[in-house]
Design a protein around this motif. Structure first.
Motif, mmCIF file in Angstrom:
data_model
loop_
_atom_site.group_PDB
_atom_site.id
_atom_site.type_symbol
_atom_site.label_atom_id
_atom_site.label_comp_id
_atom_site.label_asym_id
_atom_site.label_seq_id
_atom_site.Cartn_x
_atom_site.Cartn_y
_atom_site.Cartn_z
ATOM 1 N N UNK A 120 57.683 19.372 -69.218
ATOM 2 C CA UNK A 120 57.511 18.235 -68.323
ATOM 3 C C UNK A 120 58.853 17.579 -68.000
ATOM 4 N N UNK A 121 59.708 17.456 -69.012
ATOM 5 C CA UNK A 121 61.030 16.864 -68.815
ATOM 6 C C UNK A 121 61.841 17.699 -67.830
ATOM 7 N N UNK A 122 61.822 19.011 -68.030
ATOM 8 C CA UNK A 122 62.529 19.930 -67.144
ATOM 9 C C UNK A 122 61.917 19.906 -65.740
ATOM 10 N N UNK A 123 60.597 19.892 -65.696
ATOM 11 C CA UNK A 123 59.834 19.948 -64.443
ATOM 12 C C UNK A 123 60.113 18.757 -63.545
ATOM 13 N N UNK A 124 60.241 17.581 -64.149
ATOM 14 C CA UNK A 124 60.437 16.371 -63.349
ATOM 15 C C UNK A 124 61.737 16.441 -62.557
ATOM 16 N N UNK A 125 62.810 16.896 -63.200
ATOM 17 C CA UNK A 125 64.087 16.994 -62.497
ATOM 18 C C UNK A 125 64.148 18.168 -61.541
ATOM 19 N N UNK A 159 68.048 22.142 -57.769
ATOM 20 C CA UNK A 159 67.166 22.129 -58.940
ATOM 21 C C UNK A 159 67.981 22.086 -60.235
ATOM 22 N N UNK A 160 69.055 22.873 -60.294
ATOM 23 C CA UNK A 160 69.927 22.849 -61.476
ATOM 24 C C UNK A 160 70.592 21.478 -61.631
ATOM 25 N N UNK A 161 71.088 20.919 -60.530
ATOM 26 C CA UNK A 161 71.769 19.621 -60.583
ATOM 27 C C UNK A 161 70.827 18.538 -61.105
ATOM 28 N N UNK A 162 69.623 18.464 -60.511
ATOM 29 C CA UNK A 162 68.657 17.451 -60.940
ATOM 30 C C UNK A 162 68.208 17.704 -62.379
ATOM 31 N N UNK A 163 67.974 18.968 -62.719
ATOM 32 C CA UNK A 163 67.524 19.303 -64.069
ATOM 33 C C UNK A 163 68.559 18.966 -65.126
ATOM 34 N N UNK A 164 69.810 19.329 -64.873
ATOM 35 C CA UNK A 164 70.874 19.011 -65.821
ATOM 36 C C UNK A 164 71.084 17.500 -65.927
ATOM 37 N N UNK A 165 70.960 16.802 -64.800
ATOM 38 C CA UNK A 165 71.212 15.355 -64.805
ATOM 39 C C UNK A 165 70.268 14.627 -65.753
ATOM 40 N N UNK A 166 69.012 15.101 -65.848
ATOM 41 C CA UNK A 166 68.052 14.437 -66.727
ATOM 42 C C UNK A 166 68.351 14.671 -68.200
ATOM 43 N N UNK A 167 69.198 15.640 -68.496
ATOM 44 C CA UNK A 167 69.640 15.858 -69.883
ATOM 45 C C UNK A 167 70.979 15.185 -70.137
ATOM 46 N N UNK A 168 71.909 15.359 -69.210
ATOM 47 C CA UNK A 168 73.257 14.819 -69.386
ATOM 48 C C UNK A 168 73.250 13.292 -69.381
ATOM 49 N N UNK A 223 75.646 21.021 -73.742
ATOM 50 C CA UNK A 223 74.308 20.976 -74.331
ATOM 51 C C UNK A 223 73.246 21.279 -73.281
ATOM 52 N N UNK A 224 73.408 20.713 -72.087
ATOM 53 C CA UNK A 224 72.453 20.951 -70.997
ATOM 54 C C UNK A 224 72.466 22.408 -70.558
ATOM 55 N N UNK A 225 73.661 22.976 -70.431
ATOM 56 C CA UNK A 225 73.769 24.377 -70.023
ATOM 57 C C UNK A 225 73.094 25.298 -71.036
ATOM 58 N N UNK A 226 73.283 24.988 -72.296
ATOM 59 C CA UNK A 226 72.755 25.826 -73.371
ATOM 60 C C UNK A 226 71.237 25.725 -73.478
ATOM 61 N N UNK A 227 70.721 24.493 -73.379
ATOM 62 C CA UNK A 227 69.302 24.277 -73.662
ATOM 63 C C UNK A 227 68.410 24.344 -72.428
ATOM 64 N N UNK A 228 68.947 24.026 -71.254
ATOM 65 C CA UNK A 228 68.088 23.909 -70.075
ATOM 66 C C UNK A 228 68.143 25.105 -69.128
ATOM 67 N N UNK A 229 69.230 25.867 -69.150
ATOM 68 C CA UNK A 229 69.394 26.938 -68.165
ATOM 69 C C UNK A 229 68.262 27.970 -68.180
ATOM 70 N N UNK A 230 67.817 28.466 -69.354
ATOM 71 C CA UNK A 230 66.744 29.471 -69.318
ATOM 72 C C UNK A 230 65.462 28.965 -68.659
ATOM 73 N N UNK A 231 65.033 27.750 -69.030
ATOM 74 C CA UNK A 231 63.770 27.245 -68.484
ATOM 75 C C UNK A 231 63.897 26.898 -67.002
#
Length: 247
Positions: free
Chosen positions: A101-106, A138-147, A163-171
């Motif tokens: 859900x966290x990934x999906x929102x961004x 999508x990557x920019x918004x997704x990473x922003x919600x982690x960074x 940390x964002x690149x490592x944890x969020x890139x696959x999903x």
């Protein structure tokens, strides 16, 4: 075999699915009814958050609002199962749903922005440009919600980005391959004024969530992602604070 020929084979194999979905996703009556259902679901979400789940962090309140906005009753069911402080116990599945859900929102915000601006307002005819631009957003918004939250906690930008690149890139990658691929399969020729443009976009978002969920569950299982904090613990903390205040 070239990548182009592989894509054509996939498109041919999924042609029956496209034939089935296009009339449904292009029907203005169905889209109007869906919009009413989504608004009702958002009302239920915010009433529950206001009455019973104020302990949730503001970030997660925003995350759940976007999830329900994108996926209506499907998103509300995910919130009810995994995001409320009233859940009976936490589990890998619930942590996986919260992480997705966290990934999906961004990512969803990036996908909507990408298609609406590139394919809609700018009316770009190049599928490659629209796809690349939407992926990028999508990557920019997704990473922003982690960074962003990490930096608010005092983490430096470079460390937060790694940390964002490592944890969020696959999903993010799996989510957007599924979502953007679905949108292009169904509505690659649709214009922003066509109901199909918006119907396919909404449908593709939920497809992306479904495909990304097992990826996030695996990442949580192996400790690559934390899976967001257990909301039941937040509710208990709020109750304890209220009890101490009344003493």
């Amino acid at each position: 075999m070239s990548a182009n020929s592989i894509l054509k084979q996939i498109e041919h194999a999924l042609a029956p699915v496209r034939t089935l979905l296009k009339p449904v996703l292009s029907d203005p009556m169905i889209l109007g009814a869906w919009a009413i259902v989504v608004l009702a679901c958002i009302g239920v979400l915010w009433r529950d958050i206001r009455k019973r789940n104020q302990a949730l962090p503001s970030l997660m309140k925003g995350v759940w609002a976007l999830v329900v906005l994108y996926s209506g009753p499907f998103g509300l069911a995910i919130y009810w199962y995994s995001g409320r402080s009233q859940i009976s116990h936490d589990s890998l599945w619930r942590r996986g749903f919260r992480s997705t859900a966290h990934c999906y929102s961004g990512c969803g915000a990036g996908e909507v922005t990408g298609f609406a601006v590139l394919a809609g307002l700018l009316a770009l005819q190049s599928t490659l440009l629209v796809t690349a631009g939407t992926f990028t957003l999508a990557y920019i918004f997704g990473y922003a919600l982690t960074v962003g939250p990490l930096m608010q906690e005092g983490v430096g930008f470079q460390e937060a980005m790694l940390d964002a690149l490592y944890s969020e890139t696959p999903s993010i990658t799996i989510m957007e391959i599924a979502a953007i691929g679905t949108d292009l399969l169904i509505a690659s020729q649709a214009h922003i004024s066509d109901p199909l443009f918006w119907g396919a976009l909404v449908f593709s978002l939920s497809v992306g969530f479904v495909f990304a969920f097992p990826v996030n569950a695996i990442l949580v299982y192996f400790g690559v992602k934390e899976g967001m904090k257990n909301p039941a613990e937040m509710g208990q903390s709020q109750q304890s604070s209220g009890a101490h205040a009344s003493d």
